[in-house]
Design a protein around this motif. Structure first.
Motif, mmCIF file in Angstrom:
data_model
loop_
_atom_site.group_PDB
_atom_site.id
_atom_site.type_symbol
_atom_site.label_atom_id
_atom_site.label_comp_id
_atom_site.label_asym_id
_atom_site.label_seq_id
_atom_site.Cartn_x
_atom_site.Cartn_y
_atom_site.Cartn_z
ATOM 1 N N TYR A 19 0.754 -1.041 0.059
ATOM 2 C CA TYR A 19 -0.005 0.116 -0.003
ATOM 3 C C TYR A 19 0.819 1.442 0.078
ATOM 4 C CZ TYR A 19 -3.788 -3.235 1.381
ATOM 5 O OH TYR A 19 -4.831 -4.122 1.407
ATOM 6 N N THR A 20 2.168 1.459 0.833
ATOM 7 C CA THR A 20 2.773 2.485 0.910
ATOM 8 C C THR A 20 3.469 2.691 -0.551
ATOM 9 O OG1 THR A 20 4.490 1.120 1.740
ATOM 10 C CG2 THR A 20 3.250 2.452 3.342
ATOM 11 N N LYS A 21 3.784 1.643 -1.307
ATOM 12 C CA LYS A 21 4.387 1.756 -2.642
ATOM 13 C C LYS A 21 3.223 2.317 -3.668
ATOM 14 C CE LYS A 21 8.354 -1.400 -1.859
ATOM 15 N NZ LYS A 21 8.877 -2.412 -2.053
ATOM 16 N N LEU A 22 2.340 1.822 -3.504
ATOM 17 C CA LEU A 22 1.201 2.136 -4.344
ATOM 18 C C LEU A 22 0.607 3.599 -4.211
ATOM 19 C CD1 LEU A 22 -1.296 -0.920 -4.469
ATOM 20 C CD2 LEU A 22 0.380 -0.200 -6.288
ATOM 21 N N PHE A 23 0.468 4.199 -2.878
ATOM 22 C CA PHE A 23 0.295 5.539 -2.809
ATOM 23 C C PHE A 23 1.305 6.328 -3.175
ATOM 24 C CE2 PHE A 23 -3.451 3.378 -0.812
ATOM 25 C CZ PHE A 23 -4.590 4.070 -1.091
ATOM 26 N N ALA A 24 2.380 5.881 -2.743
ATOM 27 C CA ALA A 24 3.780 6.917 -3.394
ATOM 28 C C ALA A 24 3.808 7.212 -4.635
ATOM 29 C CB ALA A 24 4.973 6.151 -2.797
ATOM 30 N N LEU A 25 3.194 6.131 -5.777
ATOM 31 C CA LEU A 25 3.161 6.252 -6.788
ATOM 32 C C LEU A 25 2.194 7.509 -7.301
ATOM 33 C CD1 LEU A 25 2.790 2.912 -8.292
ATOM 34 C CD2 LEU A 25 4.873 4.207 -8.520
#
Length: 164
Positions: A19-25
């Motif tokens: 989730y953190t990687k997806l939202f960072a995108l």
């Protein structure tokens, strides 16, 4: 707009990295709480310490604690009724919406990965609106204070004029 910071409250640590990687995108910085507090009382302090703009809360937190995600949200909303909150759940949302209560957007847990762009856009719009509302509220408050000051000055002036 500066980078928005969110707090992800969930008890399944395996999902957090995804989730953190997806939202960072999408330009959103998502932090998580590694170990949930034993009671609800400290959650608002965490929001303040981390300077959080929004929340993503899992309804089920029962792997680590006895309270539910909606209880966390209610505790935070006692102190800040405007913070944007996404509630994640496995329930059929239409069957339980009245029980969940104080959230802004609900999402089935299994669809967050496929809908993260949509969720991120909703968060960005809501946070921008919150910021604009806070600015407007500040302007209104300043105008009221200036109006009170003008009234006071007029009263003082009128009393000084009547003494002459």
């Amino acid at each position: 707009m500066s980078e928005l910071k969110g707090l992800f409250i969930e008890d399944e640590v395996a999902n957090i990295d995804i989730y953190t990687k997806l939202f960072a995108l999408e330009g959103l910085h998502l932090e998580c709480i590694n170990e949930l507090p034993a009671t609800l009382e400290g959650f608002y302090d965490i929001v303040l310490e981390r300077d959080v703009d929004f929340l993503i809360i899992d309804y089920h937190l029962d792997k680590q604690v006895t309270y539910k995600g909606i209880d966390v949200l209610r505790e935070i909303r006692k102190h800040d009724s405007t913070i944007y909150a996404v509630l994640l759940t496995n329930y059929q949302l239409e069957d339980f919406a009245d029980q969940f209560g104080d959230y802004d957007y609900e999402l089935k847990k299994d669809s967050i990965v496929e809908r993260y762009v949509d969720v991120a856009e909703k968060i960005k719009r809501a946070c921008e609106l919150r910021k604009e509302n806070m600015i407007y509220k500040g302007i209104v408050q300043q105008e009221e204070e200036e109006s009170d000051t003008i009234k006071l000055l007029k009263e003082i002036s009128s009393k000084l004029d009547s003494k002459e």
